[in-house]
Design a protein around this motif. Structure first.
Motif, PDB file in Angstrom:
ATOM      1  N   LEU A 482       0.804  -1.233  -0.168  1.00  0.00           N
ATOM      2  CA  LEU A 482      -0.054   0.005  -0.062  1.00  0.00           C
ATOM      3  C   LEU A 482       0.869   1.203  -0.064  1.00  0.00           C
ATOM      4  O   LEU A 482       2.019   1.164   0.137  1.00  0.00           O
ATOM      5  CB  LEU A 482      -0.891  -0.065   1.248  1.00  0.00           C
ATOM      6  CG  LEU A 482      -1.585  -1.119   1.339  1.00  0.00           C
ATOM      7  CD1 LEU A 482      -2.632  -1.240   2.793  1.00  0.00           C
ATOM      8  CD2 LEU A 482      -2.975  -1.398   0.111  1.00  0.00           C
ATOM      9  N   LYS A 490       3.050   9.727  -1.191  1.00  0.00           N
ATOM     10  CA  LYS A 490       2.531   8.318  -1.929  1.00  0.00           C
ATOM     11  C   LYS A 490       3.677   7.324  -1.954  1.00  0.00           C
ATOM     12  O   LYS A 490       3.478   6.547  -3.085  1.00  0.00           O
ATOM     13  CB  LYS A 490       2.170   8.753  -3.211  1.00  0.00           C
ATOM     14  CG  LYS A 490       0.986   9.880  -3.104  1.00  0.00           C
ATOM     15  CD  LYS A 490       0.111  10.171  -4.456  1.00  0.00           C
ATOM     16  CE  LYS A 490      -1.135  10.966  -4.359  1.00  0.00           C
ATOM     17  NZ  LYS A 490      -1.616  11.276  -5.534  1.00  0.00           N
ATOM     18  N   ALA A 544      -0.803  -2.757 -10.824  1.00  0.00           N
ATOM     19  CA  ALA A 544      -2.006  -2.692  -9.955  1.00  0.00           C
ATOM     20  C   ALA A 544      -1.743  -1.312  -9.172  1.00  0.00           C
ATOM     21  O   ALA A 544      -2.673  -0.324  -8.821  1.00  0.00           O
ATOM     22  CB  ALA A 544      -2.575  -3.644  -9.364  1.00  0.00           C
ATOM     23  N   SER A 545      -0.587  -1.370  -8.521  1.00  0.00           N
ATOM     24  CA  SER A 545      -0.200  -0.050  -7.765  1.00  0.00           C
ATOM     25  C   SER A 545      -0.290   1.252  -8.165  1.00  0.00           C
ATOM     26  O   SER A 545      -0.913   2.102  -7.779  1.00  0.00           O
ATOM     27  CB  SER A 545       0.934  -0.536  -6.957  1.00  0.00           C
ATOM     28  OG  SER A 545       0.906  -1.580  -6.175  1.00  0.00           O
ATOM     29  N   ASN A 547      -2.131   1.820 -11.115  1.00  0.00           N
ATOM     30  CA  ASN A 547      -3.339   2.258 -11.450  1.00  0.00           C
ATOM     31  C   ASN A 547      -4.048   2.992 -10.288  1.00  0.00           C
ATOM     32  O   ASN A 547      -4.774   3.776 -10.238  1.00  0.00           O
ATOM     33  CB  ASN A 547      -4.165   0.929 -11.666  1.00  0.00           C
ATOM     34  CG  ASN A 547      -4.285   0.808 -13.410  1.00  0.00           C
ATOM     35  OD1 ASN A 547      -4.683   1.564 -14.155  1.00  0.00           O
ATOM     36  ND2 ASN A 547      -3.581  -0.338 -13.719  1.00  0.00           N
ATOM     37  N   ASN A 548      -3.925   2.071  -9.170  1.00  0.00           N
ATOM     38  CA  ASN A 548      -4.662   2.787  -8.043  1.00  0.00           C
ATOM     39  C   ASN A 548      -4.014   4.266  -7.573  1.00  0.00           C
ATOM     40  O   ASN A 548      -4.850   4.928  -7.005  1.00  0.00           O
ATOM     41  CB  ASN A 548      -4.443   1.744  -6.669  1.00  0.00           C
ATOM     42  CG  ASN A 548      -4.959   0.720  -6.902  1.00  0.00           C
ATOM     43  OD1 ASN A 548      -6.006   0.421  -7.565  1.00  0.00           O
ATOM     44  ND2 ASN A 548      -4.500  -0.596  -6.295  1.00  0.00           N
ATOM     45  N   ILE A 551      -5.198   8.688  -8.822  1.00  0.00           N
ATOM     46  CA  ILE A 551      -6.475   9.313  -8.443  1.00  0.00           C
ATOM     47  C   ILE A 551      -6.356  10.923  -8.654  1.00  0.00           C
ATOM     48  O   ILE A 551      -5.188  11.459  -8.535  1.00  0.00           O
ATOM     49  CB  ILE A 551      -6.342   9.187  -6.840  1.00  0.00           C
ATOM     50  CG1 ILE A 551      -5.177   9.749  -6.073  1.00  0.00           C
ATOM     51  CG2 ILE A 551      -6.649   7.567  -6.611  1.00  0.00           C
ATOM     52  CD1 ILE A 551      -5.231   9.409  -4.669  1.00  0.00           C
ATOM     53  N   MET A 652     -15.112   3.806  -9.310  1.00  0.00           N
ATOM     54  CA  MET A 652     -13.675   3.820  -9.038  1.00  0.00           C
ATOM     55  C   MET A 652     -13.396   5.131  -8.608  1.00  0.00           C
ATOM     56  O   MET A 652     -13.972   6.316  -9.065  1.00  0.00           O
ATOM     57  CB  MET A 652     -13.005   3.249 -10.102  1.00  0.00           C
ATOM     58  CG  MET A 652     -12.776   4.047 -11.578  1.00  0.00           C
ATOM     59  SD  MET A 652     -11.723   3.314 -12.745  1.00  0.00           S
ATOM     60  CE  MET A 652     -12.003   1.847 -13.006  1.00  0.00           C
ATOM     61  N   ARG A 654     -10.044   6.490  -9.203  1.00  0.00           N
ATOM     62  CA  ARG A 654      -9.130   6.908 -10.080  1.00  0.00           C
ATOM     63  C   ARG A 654      -9.457   8.130 -11.051  1.00  0.00           C
ATOM     64  O   ARG A 654     -11.049   8.308 -11.154  1.00  0.00           O
ATOM     65  CB  ARG A 654      -8.323   5.769 -11.021  1.00  0.00           C
ATOM     66  CG  ARG A 654      -9.336   5.160 -11.925  1.00  0.00           C
ATOM     67  CD  ARG A 654      -8.464   4.326 -12.949  1.00  0.00           C
ATOM     68  NE  ARG A 654      -7.897   5.322 -13.972  1.00  0.00           N
ATOM     69  CZ  ARG A 654      -7.221   5.212 -15.033  1.00  0.00           C
ATOM     70  NH1 ARG A 654      -6.805   4.124 -15.236  1.00  0.00           N
ATOM     71  NH2 ARG A 654      -6.622   6.291 -15.639  1.00  0.00           N
TER      72      ARG A 654
END
Length: 733
Positions: A482, A490, A544-545, A547-548, A551, A652, A654
């Motif tokens: 995370l 971040k 995936a990270s 993409n997350n 935001i 979502m 994002r």
């Protein structure tokens, strides 16, 4: 239309059948032969028109447009064999690289945003190759509508909508993934409708071939973008419904049902996964040089890349050595700290994971607080160099801030069930909570067979995987995968958690770089080869990270971003390039005719479905199994596909853009086809032809009227003020 709705008349083309249900061959009348010839020429005509509108003026803007800055650059990395990292799987970008190679591009242009293409870069040819995917969506739409059982008029109208859709056209004109994504989405749904036409003849050669092609198409669409999972869900739902109908059929043996299951598991699950896997195998094989994406991979992967920046270091890690330590978990970042502190908790210095080379990644291995021994000024103990071994207690001191790696019974800031890890104290200030215990879990051998076997109980850089157990708390140093909020830049979250399995890779670490003035490096040492499965899992988690992490930034205004509710209503569009009057400008906006009509059709479909359900409950309409399947394939599955491609963007977190609606818009068009079939199939000919004539004219006129949006606007913006129908459209300067 009679008061009692006849679903058979509205949704099925009746064909005379014999006593066993087989179609009776009839002499084909002259009009039907003419219609057959017309049905052969129609898709060709539509396809030629599709190629024309997508190739027209494709090179008028000779600057890098919008996301060409990303995908054109990614293609050049393949040509230069330099490893990179992106949020999308590699198939689409490898296809872009292939088109660049076909166009003679050698990778020497960086595709910087809004930069002019140099003369030696044949960007027109590259764009044309990519436009082919968009143009081929037209015949796919035609034959898909035919498989669904639509009439010729509806089939042609849906095909014309796809051919003249402004957003489809403009996205096809540039070096982007969207036309490829749309193409493979359409091939997947087309294959599904083809399987629908072959439901009565399972296990035949044709049926088996199309089942295999469906799996191949699923593998391709998922390998372009993860958005391909949405159409995969639709095919999965169709498959589940088919299998359920087989289970309910008493005439089918268990062996036959098992055969249906087996073929679908192989073709629709195994084959797509193998294609997805194979794309990454090619991806890793081509990109064998160090590049911009090294930070997203683990140490073994990086060190096996050509021209990597990891230096050959002494093979034994000792007390007093300076090291960088990389996680072996799903977020393979380097252990990092800096002067900034946590905004809560202990308010001590932050400890994070950071993938890139930085002076704040360096730690020095010290004796623990619990030991009376201290290093002398030569970083030795009474002149003796001591290696770090399995079970040893150590203290890690941050090189820049001089604080110690520390943990305590304070909740972590993201993973609240774990303990905070911080930078605390100094050489003089500290306590027993600065101490950690080395637990070696795996030693990898050198890929040089002549290199001597190393001590398996000693800590070695690169090849030794170990865990760090907190001496007092018993928890393990962990990279959770995370990220911290903006106050932590971040960067990756580092915590101390209780781990009951030695194989918990999130608690595994390895020394990446190692410096010690008292030791010499081993020039004959060759690092172990990385494992493909490990690389595959880590790179997908890194995607995936990433993409997350996309935001919206509340501190910045993104004039290109939009909300999902704005797409079916055409509330706003997107400027794709510089808005200088001297350049050809392109505006990403759906055709008002196509979008508003398809959106209205979605609402009408819901009312039609409610009406049919109400009639069925009142037994005023009798729906047979065949009629149910026709209703499902013509209206139900296109509507479900629209929901599957639209609702995720509603929920979502994002950042989202107009082009995310493109696949959903296609399925809304198919729903529109169903609504037209339902409303006008049984009306009088002159009414039906009049309605369709208006629809064809409206679609064509709207394309011509708004064609500058997708074919390029040039000169003063006032010329195009008539196109700005809504205040949210920022077409005019």
């Amino acid at each position: 239309m009679s008061s009692k709705f006849d679903l058979t008349d509205a949704l099925l083309e009746k064909t005379p059948q014999d006593s066993v249900g087989q179609p009776i061959e009839q002499e084909e009348p002259k009009s039907r032969r003419m219609l057959s010839r017309l049905s052969f020429l129609l898709p060709i005509a539509f396809t030629l028109l599709s190629f024309y509108v997508r190739f027209h003026n494709i090179d008028k803007n000779n600057y890098v447009v919008w996301d060409e800055a990303h995908f054109g650059k990614f293609g050049s990395y393949y040509i230069k064999h330099e490893f990179y990292h992106d949020v999308h799987p590699p198939l689409g970008k490898m296809l872009i690289a292939f088109t660049e190679w076909l166009a003679g591009f050698n990778g020497d242009f960086n595709f910087d945003s809004n930069h002019e293409y140099p003369e030696h870069v044949n960007f027109k040819r590259i764009r044309q190759y990519n436009a082919v995917f968009g143009a081929l969506c037209t015949p796919l739409a035609y034959y898909t509508a035919g498989n669904m059982g639509f009439s010729t008029l509806t089939t042609c109208f849906v095909t014309l909508m796809v051919t003249l859709e402004h957003s489809f056209i403009v996205l096809s004109k540039f070096i982007l993934l969207d036309s490829m994504l749309l193409f493979f989405t359409l091939t997947t749904f087309f294959c599904m409708t083809k399987l629908f036409t072959l439901r009565a003849t399972p296990f035949t050669k044709s049926w088996s071939w199309w089942m295999l092609l469906t799996g191949v198409s699923i593998g391709c669409v998922c390998s372009v973008k993860w958005v391909g999972l949405f159409i995969t869900v639709v095919v999965g739902l169709y498959t589940i419904m088919e299998l359920y109908s087989f289970h309910c059929n008493p005439l089918l043996s268990r062996k036959t049902v098992l055969k249906h299951w087996t073929i679908r598991i192989i073709d629709l699950i195994a084959i797509p996964f193998l294609i997805y896997l194979f794309c990454f195998k090619i991806h890793f094989t081509i990109l064998y040089k160090s590049g911009t994406g090294d930070a997203s991979t683990n140490t073994l992967f990086q060190i096996n890349l050509e021209n990597n920046k990891i230096e050959n270091s002494p093979r034994d890690v000792v007390y007093g050595s300076d090291v960088t330590i990389r996680s072996h978990g799903l977020s393979p970042n380097l252990l990092h700290s800096h002067v900034q502190t946590y905004p809560g908790g202990s308010n001590q210095k932050q400890v994070t994971g950071y993938g890139f080379a930085d002076g704040n990644n360096i730690w020095q291995i010290k004796f623990p607080r619990s030991s009376a021994n201290q290093l002398d000024f030569n970083n030795t103990l009474n002149g003796q160099i001591l290696t770090v071994r399995d079970g040893d207690e150590i203290r890690l001191q941050h090189k820049e801030t001089k604080t110690n790696l520390h943990s305590h019974e304070i909740a972590a800031h993201v993973s609240r069930g774990c303990y905070e890890v911080s930078g605390y104290g100094s050489e003089e200030i500290g306590d027993g909570k600065d101490d950690w215990i080395i637990e070696i879990v795996e030693q990898r051998k050198s890929s040089n067979p002549e290199f001597p076997t190393e001590d398996q109980t000693t800590l070695h850089p690169v090849s030794t995987f170990f865990r760090l157990r907190h001496k007092e708390l018993g928890c393990y140093l962990t990279s959770t995968g995370l990220s911290y909020p903006p106050w932590g830049f971040k960067q990756a979250e580092i915590v101390c958690k209780y781990s009951w399995s030695k194989m918990d890779k999130s608690t595994w670490w390895n020394v990446e770089e190692h410096w010690n003035d008292h030791l010499e490096s081993s020039p004959n040492y060759l690092p172990p080869k990385s494992k493909f499965w490990t690389d595959f899992v880590l790179i997908n988690f890194a995607m995936a990270s990433s993409n997350n992490a996309l935001i919206p930034d509340e501190d910045k205004y993104d004039n290109l971003a939009s909300k999902a509710w704005e797409w079916p209503t055409l509330h706003t569009g997107l400027r794709m390039c510089s808005w200088s009057r001297d350049l050809y400008r392109y505006y990403l906006l759906g055709s008002p005719f196509n979008t508003w009509l398809s959106t209205a059709s979605l609402v009408l479909f819901i009312f039609i479905l409610i009406k049919l359900l109400f009639q069925w409950r009142r037994q005023s309409v009798n729906i047979t199994e065949d009629q149910f399947w026709n209703l499902a394939i013509q209206g139900g599955f296109p509507f479900i596909a629209w929901l599957a491609h639209y609702l995720p963007f509603v929920t979502m977190g994002r950042v989202t853009y107009v082009h995310h609606y493109v696949p959903a818009l296609y399925f809304a068009m198919l729903v529109c086809g169903f609504v037209l079939e339902y409303c006008f199939k049984n009306t009088k000919s002159y009414v039906r032809y009049s309605v369709y004539a208006l629809l064809f004219a409206g679609c064509t006129y709207t394309y011509i009227y708004f064609s500058p949006l997708c074919q390029g606007m040039h000169g003063p913006g006032v010329r195009y003020s008539k196109l700005q129908w809504l205040p949210g459209w920022d077409i005019v300067l």
